[in-house]
Structures are given as structure tokens and as C-alpha cells.
Design a protein around this motif. Structure first.
Motif, short mmCIF file in Angstrom:
data_model
loop_
_atom_site.label_atom_id
_atom_site.label_comp_id
_atom_site.label_asym_id
_atom_site.label_seq_id
_atom_site.Cartn_x
_atom_site.Cartn_y
_atom_site.Cartn_z
N SER A 36 -3.91 -9.24 -23.44
CA SER A 36 -2.72 -8.52 -23.86
C SER A 36 -1.72 -9.47 -24.53
O SER A 36 -1.67 -10.66 -24.20
CB SER A 36 -2.05 -7.86 -22.65
OG SER A 36 -1.47 -8.84 -21.80
N PRO A 37 -0.91 -8.97 -25.46
CA PRO A 37 0.13 -9.82 -26.04
C PRO A 37 1.08 -10.39 -24.99
O PRO A 37 1.47 -11.55 -25.08
CB PRO A 37 0.86 -8.85 -27.00
CG PRO A 37 -0.16 -7.82 -27.35
CD PRO A 37 -0.98 -7.64 -26.11
N GLN A 38 1.42 -9.58 -23.99
CA GLN A 38 2.30 -10.06 -22.92
C GLN A 38 1.65 -11.20 -22.15
O GLN A 38 2.31 -12.20 -21.81
CB GLN A 38 2.63 -8.90 -21.97
CG GLN A 38 3.55 -9.29 -20.83
CD GLN A 38 3.78 -8.13 -19.87
OE1 GLN A 38 3.00 -7.18 -19.81
NE2 GLN A 38 4.86 -8.20 -19.12
N GLY A 39 0.36 -11.07 -21.86
CA GLY A 39 -0.33 -12.11 -21.13
C GLY A 39 -0.41 -13.41 -21.91
O GLY A 39 -0.18 -14.50 -21.36
N ARG A 40 -0.74 -13.31 -23.18
CA ARG A 40 -0.80 -14.52 -24.00
C ARG A 40 0.55 -15.21 -24.06
O ARG A 40 0.64 -16.45 -23.95
CB ARG A 40 -1.29 -14.17 -25.42
CG ARG A 40 -2.73 -13.71 -25.47
CD ARG A 40 -3.11 -13.32 -26.90
NE ARG A 40 -3.12 -14.49 -27.75
CZ ARG A 40 -4.23 -15.15 -28.10
NH1 ARG A 40 -5.40 -14.74 -27.66
NH2 ARG A 40 -4.16 -16.20 -28.89
N ARG A 41 1.60 -14.43 -24.26
CA ARG A 41 2.94 -15.02 -24.32
C ARG A 41 3.29 -15.72 -23.00
O ARG A 41 3.87 -16.80 -23.00
CB ARG A 41 3.99 -13.95 -24.64
CG ARG A 41 3.96 -13.46 -26.07
CD ARG A 41 5.22 -12.67 -26.40
NE ARG A 41 5.36 -11.49 -25.56
CZ ARG A 41 4.89 -10.28 -25.87
NH1 ARG A 41 4.23 -10.10 -27.01
NH2 ARG A 41 5.10 -9.26 -25.06
N ALA A 42 2.95 -15.09 -21.89
CA ALA A 42 3.27 -15.66 -20.59
C ALA A 42 2.52 -16.97 -20.35
O ALA A 42 3.09 -17.94 -19.84
CB ALA A 42 2.96 -14.66 -19.48
N ILE A 43 1.26 -17.01 -20.71
CA ILE A 43 0.47 -18.22 -20.49
C ILE A 43 0.96 -19.36 -21.37
O ILE A 43 1.09 -20.51 -20.92
CB ILE A 43 -1.02 -17.92 -20.72
CG1 ILE A 43 -1.52 -17.01 -19.59
CG2 ILE A 43 -1.84 -19.21 -20.77
CD1 ILE A 43 -2.89 -16.42 -19.83
N VAL A 44 1.26 -19.06 -22.62
CA VAL A 44 1.84 -20.10 -23.49
C VAL A 44 3.17 -20.57 -22.92
O VAL A 44 3.44 -21.77 -22.81
CB VAL A 44 2.00 -19.57 -24.93
CG1 VAL A 44 2.82 -20.55 -25.77
CG2 VAL A 44 0.64 -19.34 -25.57
N ALA A 45 4.02 -19.63 -22.55
CA ALA A 45 5.37 -19.97 -22.08
C ALA A 45 5.35 -20.82 -20.82
O ALA A 45 6.13 -21.78 -20.68
CB ALA A 45 6.18 -18.70 -21.84
#
Length: 214
Positions: free
Chosen positions: A179-188
């Protein structure tokens, strides 16, 4: 400080994919690693990929690349984070393992401080992004990271840790990863955790530069 981001496995590593074959660890982790490096560079940090190739670069060569920077700068001026996805089985069936965790080599090392900073960020960021998320820990030695003498950790002379970013053979974890949310969270969580570690090590030089950590 030189920040080295390792991509985990290569295109030719057997397995390392979801049971349905659509999710490939080597590809996902390279994408995440590039985003982490780009975000760190954009905020003034000296970050780069340890492995720019898609090939599965041998562990001894990866360690040699890390240690060449240690020779140039001093091991206290280098850190390494190796980014992976987890799996509970052999890649042929969906399993129940879930969550996020970080590993360091055995004993008290500089990597423990790096891992603790990443855990702090994971706790803050993932709990809001993935309701019911499991942050996997081992408190037997007083800190949260798990410990094993993985080659990339114990043969790299700098502070080093390895993150396992959810289970690619768990359907719920996989949906979050994709998910876009998951990718953003892992990068962040990687960006924030690394920044906080580096700034703690280098308060005098970076702490007064007005960088926005929001």
C-alpha cells in the motif's frame, strides 16, 4: 557521518518472494532503499546505496565496501542499515508470522544504539499506520533488538543493524507493504531513525543547522 543503506538480496537469490510470486524482496527493498537514500540526501545527510547493482552481491564484498569507508573515515563516522522483508515459511504457503523487527550482532555494540533509534521511530510511525501492528522485540539483554551474527552485521566494523520489514508470506502484512501508506511508513521510520541516531552522534556539527525533523 557516511550512511550506507544495504538493499538485502539480489535478483538471483532463490525464494525471497510472496507465495503467489508477485512480491519480490530484492525489488521492493531496492525501491525502499533508494527512497531512504534520496530523503536523507535531500535533508543534507551523506547517504548512499551500498549495492547499486541488481545482482546478488556476495556478503564478503558487501562487508568490504562497508569497511573501505571505515578505513577512509574511521568506523565511528560510518553506519549501515540493511533493509529486508521477513518470511515465516519457505515461500510456498501463506503463514501467520507478522510484524517489524531489527537485528544487531551479538553483544553490546554500536549497532544497538542505531537499532534502538529505529525502534523508537517504528513505534511512533507504525502504530499510527498499521492498526494492531506487532513490533517484535527481544528484551533479554535490556534493549529491544534481536541479535544474531549475520555476516553483514558482525563483519562490518561500524555500527550496523538489519531491519525485517513485515512478512511477505502473510496476506495482511503483504497488503500493508504494497500500500502507499505502508511504503511511506517504512521509508519514514528508516529516515527518522537514522537521522536521530546520526544527530545524537554528531550534535555539534549537525544539531545547529536548522534541519526540520517534522
Amino acid at each position: 557521518m557516511k550512511i550506507l543503506i544495504d538493499n538485502g538480496h539480489g535478483v538471483s537469490t532463490p525464494g525471497k518472494r510472496s507465495p503467489d510470486g508477485r512480491f519480490l524482496e530484492y525489488r521492493y527493498c531496492r525501491e525502499i532503499a533508494r527512497e531512504v537514500v534520496g530523503a536523507l540526501r535531500g535533508q543534507g545527510y551523506d547517504a548512499e546505496l551500498l549495492v547499486a547493482e541488481d545482482a546478488d552481491i556476495r556478503l564478503d564484498e558487501r562487508c568490504n565496501r562497508v569497511n573501505s569507508w571505515c578505513d577512509k573515515l574511521g568506523k565511528e563516522r560510518v553506519c549501515l542499515v540493511s533493509i529486508h522483508n521477513n518470511a515465516a515459511g519457505n515461500g510456498l504457503a501463506w503463514m501467520g508470522g507478522t510484524g517489524w523487527e531489527a537485528w544487531t550482532s551479538k553483544g553490546q555494540t554500536e549497532g544497538d544504539k542505531l537499532a534502538e533509534s529505529l525502534y523508537d521511530s517504528a513505534e511512533r510511525i507504525l502504530r499510527g499506520a498499521y492498526p494492531g501492528v506487532k513490533i517484535r522485540t527481544d528484551m533479554s539483554d535490556g534493549d529491544r533488538d534481536k541479535e544474531e551474527n549475520f555476516t553483514i552485521l558482525y563483519r562490518s566494523r561500524c555500527g550496523a543493524c538489519l531491519t525485517e520489514n513485515f512478512f511477505m508470506d502473510n496476506k495482511e502484512d503483504l497488503a500493508f507493504l504494497e500500500s502507499p501508506q505502508g511504503r511511506r511508513a517504512i521509508v519514514a521510520l528508516h529516515v527518522e531513525g537514522i537521522k536521530n541516531y546520526v544527530d545524537t552522534k554528531d550534535k555539534g556539527k549537525r544539531g545547529n543547522r536548522g534541519i526540520n525533523f517534522g
